[in-house]
Enzyme design. Structure first.
Site, short mmCIF file in Angstrom:
data_model
loop_
_atom_site.label_atom_id
_atom_site.label_comp_id
_atom_site.label_asym_id
_atom_site.label_seq_id
_atom_site.Cartn_x
_atom_site.Cartn_y
_atom_site.Cartn_z
N TRP A 154 3.79 -5.25 10.58
CA TRP A 154 3.27 -4.88 11.97
C TRP A 154 2.29 -3.98 11.92
CZ3 TRP A 154 3.79 0.04 12.31
CH2 TRP A 154 4.76 0.85 11.38
N ASN A 155 1.95 -3.39 10.92
CA ASN A 155 1.08 -2.06 11.09
C ASN A 155 -0.40 -2.20 10.76
OD1 ASN A 155 1.20 -2.76 8.09
ND2 ASN A 155 1.26 -0.69 7.43
N LYS A 178 3.98 -16.51 9.15
CA LYS A 178 5.12 -15.82 9.95
C LYS A 178 4.73 -14.17 10.12
CE LYS A 178 8.49 -13.46 9.17
NZ LYS A 178 8.20 -12.37 10.33
N PRO A 179 4.13 -13.94 11.25
CA PRO A 179 3.73 -12.46 11.43
C PRO A 179 4.95 -11.75 11.97
CG PRO A 179 3.36 -13.89 13.59
CD PRO A 179 3.77 -14.81 12.19
N ALA A 180 4.80 -10.30 11.92
CA ALA A 180 5.98 -9.70 12.23
C ALA A 180 6.40 -9.64 13.70
CB ALA A 180 5.45 -8.01 12.02
N GLY A 232 4.88 -6.07 2.92
CA GLY A 232 6.02 -5.46 3.62
C GLY A 232 6.56 -4.69 2.67
N SER A 233 8.22 -4.38 3.14
CA SER A 233 8.96 -3.29 2.19
C SER A 233 9.12 -3.91 1.05
CB SER A 233 9.96 -2.92 3.31
OG SER A 233 10.51 -4.00 3.30
N GLU A 254 2.69 -7.38 -1.72
CA GLU A 254 2.07 -5.93 -1.48
C GLU A 254 3.11 -5.12 -0.62
OE1 GLU A 254 -2.08 -6.52 -2.82
OE2 GLU A 254 -0.75 -4.89 -2.28
N LEU A 255 3.74 -4.34 -1.52
CA LEU A 255 4.92 -3.74 -0.93
C LEU A 255 4.61 -2.35 -0.67
CD1 LEU A 255 7.06 -5.31 -3.58
CD2 LEU A 255 6.49 -6.27 -1.49
N CYS A 288 0.54 1.91 4.14
CA CYS A 288 1.31 1.60 2.83
C CYS A 288 0.76 2.55 2.04
CB CYS A 288 1.34 0.48 2.24
SG CYS A 288 -0.53 -0.36 2.30
N1 LIG Z 1 0.86 -2.83 -0.04
C1 LIG Z 1 0.54 -3.33 1.21
O1 LIG Z 1 -0.61 -3.76 1.14
C2 LIG Z 1 1.41 -2.99 2.53
C3 LIG Z 1 0.57 -3.14 3.64
C4 LIG Z 1 1.17 -2.94 5.01
C5 LIG Z 1 2.55 -2.59 4.89
N2 LIG Z 1 3.39 -2.30 3.68
C6 LIG Z 1 4.49 -2.11 3.65
O2 LIG Z 1 5.31 -2.63 4.81
C7 LIG Z 1 6.41 -1.91 5.25
C8 LIG Z 1 6.21 -1.72 6.74
O3 LIG Z 1 6.06 -2.86 7.46
P1 LIG Z 1 7.23 -3.74 7.91
O4 LIG Z 1 8.23 -2.70 8.54
O5 LIG Z 1 6.83 -4.80 8.79
O6 LIG Z 1 8.04 -4.28 6.72
P2 LIG Z 1 9.33 -5.22 6.65
O7 LIG Z 1 9.52 -5.62 5.17
O8 LIG Z 1 10.37 -4.80 7.21
O9 LIG Z 1 8.57 -6.71 7.24
C9 LIG Z 1 7.56 -7.29 6.64
C10 LIG Z 1 7.80 -8.80 7.20
O10 LIG Z 1 8.74 -9.30 6.53
C11 LIG Z 1 9.48 -9.98 7.50
N3 LIG Z 1 11.13 -10.22 7.13
C12 LIG Z 1 12.00 -9.03 7.17
N4 LIG Z 1 13.10 -9.66 6.62
C13 LIG Z 1 12.70 -10.85 6.23
C14 LIG Z 1 13.58 -11.90 5.51
N5 LIG Z 1 14.89 -11.60 5.16
N6 LIG Z 1 13.11 -12.89 5.06
C15 LIG Z 1 11.76 -13.03 5.18
N7 LIG Z 1 10.94 -12.18 6.03
C16 LIG Z 1 11.32 -11.04 6.37
C17 LIG Z 1 9.34 -9.40 8.92
O11 LIG Z 1 9.64 -9.97 9.96
C18 LIG Z 1 7.64 -9.06 8.65
O12 LIG Z 1 6.95 -10.09 9.00
C19 LIG Z 1 6.17 -0.35 4.61
O13 LIG Z 1 7.20 -0.29 3.50
C20 LIG Z 1 4.77 -0.62 3.97
O14 LIG Z 1 4.49 0.13 3.00
C21 LIG Z 1 2.85 -2.55 2.44
O1 LIG Z 2 -1.04 -0.43 5.24
C1 LIG Z 2 -1.40 -1.24 4.76
C2 LIG Z 2 -3.09 -1.51 4.64
O2 LIG Z 2 -3.04 -2.33 3.37
C3 LIG Z 2 -3.64 -0.21 4.66
S1 LIG Z 2 -5.30 -0.47 4.17
O3 LIG Z 2 -5.79 -0.44 5.52
O4 LIG Z 2 -5.81 -1.62 3.63
O5 LIG Z 2 -5.90 0.74 3.76
#
Ligand SMILES: NC(=O)c1ccc[n+]([C@@H]2O[C@H](COP(=O)([O-])OP(=O)(O)OC[C@H]3O[C@@H](n4cnc5c(N)ncnc54)[C@H](O)[C@@H]3O)[C@@H](O)[C@H]2O)c1
Ligand SMILES: O=C[C@H](O)CS(=O)(=O)O
Length: 484
Positions: A154-155, A178-180, A232-233, A254-255, A288
């Site tokens: 979602w960020n 599948k978006p957030a 995501g996480s 990308e975590l 992230c």
């Molecule tokens: N490395 C990167 O480029 C990057 C970029 C943005 C965010 N992030 C990370 O994402 C996290 C924040 O975003 P968030 O809260 O949306 O993360 P999240 O992991 O809670 O959710 C990410 C996505 O996964 C989906 N999801 C959740 N549970 C699932 C499951 N069991 N099966 C399939 N899909 C599922 C969510 O609906 C969402 O679309 C932070 O840890 C951040 O560091 C990393």
């Molecule tokens: O948080 C996630 C993004 O990847 C950060 S950035 O805008 O690409 O730096």
């Protein structure tokens, strides 16, 4: 700026706007006000199956287009997104909360990925290798992996989708996204513009849902999905990896991050303060790659904390469309509770807040920009991703101490350090354990550069000339029987 023209409430499957098969909907709310922005289609496993089937049917016709044809359609898409950048930014700010100016920056950042991979589409070169047989020739060709599933956070509800859809389409792959659940509207708007640009039916599909696991389980285990690209996480990344193992899916992950931000005593302190503000408070600390723990050498610690606090005191908190606002709300109550828990733990262990340290009176999801000094080395804020506008500042003694502290994490996405000593810059840039390093810079992200982490921050890279490789397969052809 009105966003009604880019507001879509249905799922986008096979080029059509459709209700969820269940007829159910879920609410998307504005985090700054709590108001409902829209009720949209709440897809389930059946809808996900339909989306994968549509993508599978679209694969060969899309892959069989020439690279130039795919490039042109993607350039049309880029042009349409840029024409409507302000409407898209208004929509993004409304569903995610970030200030309009920052949302506009994200729209243009996401569009840059579409432009970049439209160009890269025409450069998926193969090889002809000197053969080991006189009557045979060795060819190495690159081919699209097939149907891609993308699950996004979602960020950055626009850019994280563009950073996956663009290389997929450039390589010749259809995609199911599948978006957030907090921020699906930006994804649906991108699909609307892709259709207008001439992207064929089934090449892009969006399945919004309030039940992530239900749709996610289909996308990560379906036999017709060749690759999963997840952002995501790390916790959810493990689930994706485990699900994908059943059918040996290709994975891009990308975590999470826990970025160290080191300031050495030979640094330009004012530049370091500027970099710390930019890195820490972007998207209210919800990125992230935000500086998550700041290490400042003992001799300049007090000067840095004083100057940093003065600059952060100038940051305005408020709604996305309020004048001069820099910090919007956190995404939901769970996010605020996590930040309050981490700050409380640090304060209990002896830290003090030079500024902030509490929620904001702007609304229940707003949190004041915060700096914590004299943070204990066993505080949770140093080990966990804060994902909020909180900067823990810790003193260190020498270079070896700084590198040991920086690398003491299971994460390895981004890291930053400020120094004007050339030898130190080389030593620390090589020693720090992460995929992205900012040297005298607080913000590094650019479409031209590879984005991704090591350790438990993920697998693969997005953007740059490397980003297409994750959507291509190498095929070796030994072409024999060529003797006269
Ligand atoms: N490395 C990167 O480029 C990057 C970029 C943005 C965010 N992030 C990370 O994402 C996290 C924040 O975003 P968030 O809260 O949306 O993360 P999240 O992991 O809670 O959710 C990410 C996505 O996964 C989906 N999801 C959740 N549970 C699932 C499951 N069991 N099966 C399939 N899909 C599922 C969510 O609906 C969402 O679309 C932070 O840890 C951040 O560091 C990393
Ligand atoms: O948080 C996630 C993004 O990847 C950060 S950035 O805008 O690409 O730096």
């Amino acid at each position: 700026m009105s966003f009604e023209q880019v507001l879509n409430k249905k799922a986008f499957i096979n080029g059509e706007w459709v209700d969820a098969k269940s007829g159910n909907t879920f609410a998307v709310t504005n985090p700054a006000t709590g108001d409902i922005v829209a009720n949209i289609a709440d897809c389930n496993a059946d809808d996900a199956q339909s989306a994968v089937a549509a993508a599978k049917a679209a694969f060969r016709p899309w892959a069989n287009k020439t690279a130039k044809e795919r490039c042109q359609i993607m350039r049309n898409w880029f042009d349409i997104v840029m024409t409507h950048d302000e409407e898209l930014a208004a929509l993004l700010s409304t569903e995610q909360g970030k200030p309009f100016a920052e949302a506009l920056g994200e729209i243009r950042y996401g569009a840059a990925y579409i432009e970049w991979f439209a160009e890269e589409a025409r450069r998926t070169y193969g090889d002809i290798v000197p053969s080991h047989k006189a009557d045979a020739r060795i060819l190495v060709m690159k081919q699209p992996v097939g149907v891609v599933a993308a699950i996004t956070p979602w960020n950055f509800p626009n850019a994280m989708i563009a950073r996956k859809a663009a290389p997929a389409l450039a390589a010749g792959c259809p995609i199911v996204i599948k978006p957030a659940e907090d921020t699906p509207l930006s994804a649906l708007a991108l699909a609307q513009m892709a259709k207008e640009a001439g992207v064929p039916d089934g090449v892009i599909n969006i399945v919004p849902t309030s039940t992530a696991q239900v749709v996610g389980d289909v996308l990560t285990t379906h036999n017709d999905v060749a690759k999963v690209s997840f952002t995501g996480s790390t916790d959810v990344g493990r689930i994706i990896m485990r699900n994908g193992a059943q059918t040996i899916k290709k994975l891009s992950l990308e975590l999470g991050g826990n970025a160290p931000f080191i300031v050495f005593d030979d640094a330009d302190i004012d530049r370091a303060v500027e970099g710390a503000v930019a890195s820490k408070y972007r998207n209210s600390g919800q990125t992230c790659v935000c500086a998550n723990r700041l290490y400042v050498q003992a001799g300049i610690y007090d000067e840095f904390v004083t100057k940093f606090s003065e600059k952060v005191a100038e940051l305005k908190v408020g709604g996305a469309f309020d004048h001069d606002v820099v910090l919007g709300p956190l995404i939901n109550k769970k996010a605020v509770a996590k930040v309050e828990e981490l700050v409380g733990d640090a304060l209990e262990k002896g830290a003090s807040a030079t500024i902030g340290g509490r929620g904001s009176d702007k609304g229940e999801l707003f949190y004041e920009p915060t700096i914590l000094r004299d943070v204990s080395r066993d505080a949770r804020v140093l080990r966990e991703e804060i994902f909020g506008p909180v900067a823990p500042v810790i003193k260190f003694d020498d270079e070896a101490d700084a590198i040991a502290l920086a690398n003491d994490s299971e994460f390895g996405l981004a890291g930053y350090f400020f120094s004007n000593d050339l030898g130190r810059v080389w030593r620390v840039a090589e020693a720090i354990e992460c995929g992205i390093v900012g040297v005298n810079e607080g913000v590094t992200s650019a479409v031209e550069a590879p984005f991704g982490g090591i350790k438990q921050s993920g697998l693969g890279r997005e953007g740059s000339r490397y980003g297409l490789d994750d959507y291509l397969e190498l095929k070796y052809v030994l072409m024999g029987g060529l003797a006269q």
